[in-house]
Design an enzyme around this catalytic site. Structure first.
Site, PDB file in Angstrom:
ATOM      1  N   SER A   1       0.869  -1.177   0.000  1.00 44.11           N
ATOM      2  CA  SER A   1       0.000   0.000   0.000  1.00 44.11           C
ATOM      3  C   SER A   1       0.907   1.229   0.000  1.00 44.11           C
ATOM      4  CB  SER A   1      -0.832   0.002   1.289  1.00 44.11           C
ATOM      5  OG  SER A   1      -1.419   1.257   1.526  1.00 44.11           O
TER       6      SER A   1
ATOM      7  N   TYR B   1      -1.914  -1.225  10.443  1.00 41.22           N
ATOM      8  CA  TYR B   1      -1.878  -1.338   8.977  1.00 41.22           C
ATOM      9  C   TYR B   1      -0.562  -0.797   8.430  1.00 41.22           C
ATOM     10  CZ  TYR B   1      -3.848  -1.085   4.195  1.00 41.22           C
ATOM     11  OH  TYR B   1      -4.100  -1.235   2.851  1.00 41.22           O
TER      12      TYR B   1
HETATM   13  P1  NAD Z   1     -11.370  -6.226   0.180  1.00 43.23           P
HETATM   14  O1  NAD Z   1     -11.931  -6.075   1.544  1.00 43.23           O
HETATM   15  O2  NAD Z   1     -12.237  -5.935  -1.003  1.00 43.23           O
HETATM   16  O3  NAD Z   1     -10.795  -7.709  -0.015  1.00 43.23           O
HETATM   17  C1  NAD Z   1     -10.023  -8.317   0.976  1.00 43.23           C
HETATM   18  C2  NAD Z   1      -9.913  -9.790   0.672  1.00 43.23           C
HETATM   19  O4  NAD Z   1      -9.158 -10.407   1.719  1.00 43.23           O
HETATM   20  C3  NAD Z   1     -11.275 -10.504   0.628  1.00 43.23           C
HETATM   21  O5  NAD Z   1     -11.258 -11.501  -0.371  1.00 43.23           O
HETATM   22  C4  NAD Z   1     -11.346 -11.146   2.006  1.00 43.23           C
HETATM   23  O6  NAD Z   1     -12.195 -12.294   2.049  1.00 43.23           O
HETATM   24  C5  NAD Z   1      -9.900 -11.527   2.224  1.00 43.23           C
HETATM   25  N1  NAD Z   1      -9.578 -11.771   3.622  1.00 43.23           N
HETATM   26  C6  NAD Z   1      -9.717 -10.927   4.674  1.00 43.23           C
HETATM   27  N2  NAD Z   1      -9.358 -11.558   5.808  1.00 43.23           N
HETATM   28  C7  NAD Z   1      -8.984 -12.821   5.449  1.00 43.23           C
HETATM   29  C8  NAD Z   1      -8.542 -13.953   6.168  1.00 43.23           C
HETATM   30  N3  NAD Z   1      -8.388 -13.946   7.503  1.00 43.23           N
HETATM   31  N4  NAD Z   1      -8.275 -15.081   5.473  1.00 43.23           N
HETATM   32  C9  NAD Z   1      -8.438 -15.139   4.130  1.00 43.23           C
HETATM   33  N5  NAD Z   1      -8.861 -14.083   3.392  1.00 43.23           N
HETATM   34  C10 NAD Z   1      -9.136 -12.943   4.060  1.00 43.23           C
HETATM   35  O7  NAD Z   1     -10.061  -5.334   0.183  1.00 43.23           O
HETATM   36  P2  NAD Z   1      -9.171  -4.691  -1.004  1.00 43.23           P
HETATM   37  O8  NAD Z   1      -9.329  -3.235  -0.907  1.00 43.23           O
HETATM   38  O9  NAD Z   1      -9.374  -5.391  -2.281  1.00 43.23           O
HETATM   39  O10 NAD Z   1      -7.721  -5.033  -0.428  1.00 43.23           O
HETATM   40  C11 NAD Z   1      -6.863  -6.007  -0.983  1.00 43.23           C
HETATM   41  C12 NAD Z   1      -5.442  -5.687  -0.579  1.00 43.23           C
HETATM   42  O11 NAD Z   1      -5.078  -4.421  -1.144  1.00 43.23           O
HETATM   43  C13 NAD Z   1      -5.235  -5.560   0.921  1.00 43.23           C
HETATM   44  O12 NAD Z   1      -4.003  -6.115   1.299  1.00 43.23           O
HETATM   45  C14 NAD Z   1      -5.230  -4.058   1.146  1.00 43.23           C
HETATM   46  O13 NAD Z   1      -4.508  -3.687   2.285  1.00 43.23           O
HETATM   47  C15 NAD Z   1      -4.546  -3.603  -0.127  1.00 43.23           C
HETATM   48  N6  NAD Z   1      -4.778  -2.203  -0.467  1.00 43.23           N
HETATM   49  C16 NAD Z   1      -6.040  -1.730  -0.652  1.00 43.23           C
HETATM   50  C17 NAD Z   1      -6.209  -0.381  -0.972  1.00 43.23           C
HETATM   51  C18 NAD Z   1      -7.572   0.216  -1.185  1.00 43.23           C
HETATM   52  O14 NAD Z   1      -7.663   1.441  -1.267  1.00 43.23           O
HETATM   53  N7  NAD Z   1      -8.632  -0.575  -1.332  1.00 43.23           N
HETATM   54  C19 NAD Z   1      -5.109   0.451  -1.081  1.00 43.23           C
HETATM   55  C20 NAD Z   1      -3.834  -0.074  -0.878  1.00 43.23           C
HETATM   56  C21 NAD Z   1      -3.685  -1.404  -0.577  1.00 43.23           C
END
Ligand code: NAD
Length: 260
Positions: free
Chosen positions: A142, A155
């Site tokens: 991130s 985080y």
């Molecule tokens: P999201 O909530 O849409 O998806 C998260 C996924 O992780 C889901 O499939 C969920 O089921 C899974 N998950 C959560 N806990 C789990 C567990 N204990 N075991 C197995 N699976 C688990 O989130 P997203 O925004 O798509 O985030 C995906 C990644 O991208 C994350 O690592 C997040 O930190 C990173 N990220 C997101 C953003 C943003 O703005 N959305 C920005 C930077 C980084």
């Protein structure tokens, strides 16, 4: 481009992970999905992805807080596909609170899902990648792996840790045909961010649009959410031959956030 290869994408039942699983499938790669959710909805996603892309799509419900389950997920992928070439450590969760009020169990869970799961999965996948002298490990970090924001102690710590882990894996695998990189997205409109918008709107008593414009995208100079497809395309690029010398990098895709 990736025909004959097999990937595991953690946290791919939603958001960025689902986008990456779809893009890898479209590139011809068999995919093991992973994540939490309702069994019937997940089966619909899995079957839909298989039909859309024509590749084999499997699912593991391994909980990313459980090291044994993580190892079992990698073993299941190897059993199903006979190989593992690409590992995308994407699963992540968030909790926002000041440090002196940050719940200890949330700290532990965020460190486990956002950081330790990448260690356990990479450790389990590396021997077969090494044996085949080809591999790609992509860690979805991130912007918060590069810079901090208040109220996100766990985080930010986990994502900085993930960038560090990325560098170590890159150095340890540099002569083995394996690369390891971190993608560092700014804000992407996924369920993880939708939840933060709702919480901030409620706690400040302001409309969602105001949270998006004045709080969230205030730090993102292009004032736009990053597209899931753009992150997925970067992940596919990292799997290609053109990226074979690109390793140990933390690549921002953040509308200029970290250029400040
Ligand atoms: P999201 O909530 O849409 O998806 C998260 C996924 O992780 C889901 O499939 C969920 O089921 C899974 N998950 C959560 N806990 C789990 C567990 N204990 N075991 C197995 N699976 C688990 O989130 P997203 O925004 O798509 O985030 C995906 C990644 O991208 C994350 O690592 C997040 O930190 C990173 N990220 C997101 C953003 C943003 O703005 N959305 C920005 C930077 C980084």
């Amino acid at each position: 481009m990736l025909k004959g290869k097999a990937a595991v994408v953690t946290g791919s039942t939603s958001g960025i992970g689902l986008g990456i699983a779809r893009a890898l499938g479209r590139a011809g790669c068999d995919v093991m999905m992973n994540g939490l959710g309702e069994a019937r909805e997940i089966e619909e996603l899995r079957a839909g992805l298989a039909e859309e892309t024509g590749v084999r799509v499997e699912f593991s419900g391994a909980d990313m807080t459980d090291p044994e389950a993580i190892t079992g997920m990698i073993e299941a992928a190897i059993d199903a596909f006979g190989r593992i070439d690409i590992l995308v450590n994407n699963a992540g969760i968030q909790h926002v609170a000041p440090l002196d009020k940050f719940p200890g169990d949330k700290w532990d869970a965020i460190l486990a899902v956002n950081l330790s799961s990448a260690f356990h999965a990479s450790k389990a996948a590396l021997p077969l990648m090494r044996a085949g002298r080809w591999g790609r490990i992509i860690n979805i970090a991130s912007t918060h792996g590069l810079v901090a924001s208040p109220y996100k102690s766990a985080y930010v710590a986990a994502k900085h840790g993930l960038v560090g882990l990325t560098k170590v894996i890159a150095l340890e695998t540099a002569e083995d045909g394996i690369t390891c990189n971190a993608i560092c997205p700014g804000y992407v409109l996924t369920p993880l961010v939708e939840k933060q918008i709702d919480e901030q709107a409620a706690s400040h008593g302001i409309p969602r649009q105001t949270v998006i414009r004045d709080i969230m995208l205030a730090v993102q100079p292009n004032k736009a959410f990053i597209g899931i497809g753009h992150i997925a395309d970067l992940a596919v690029f990292l799997c290609g031959d053109a990226a074979s010398g690109l390793t140990g990098a933390a690549l921002p895709i953040d509308g200029g956030w970290t250029a400040r």
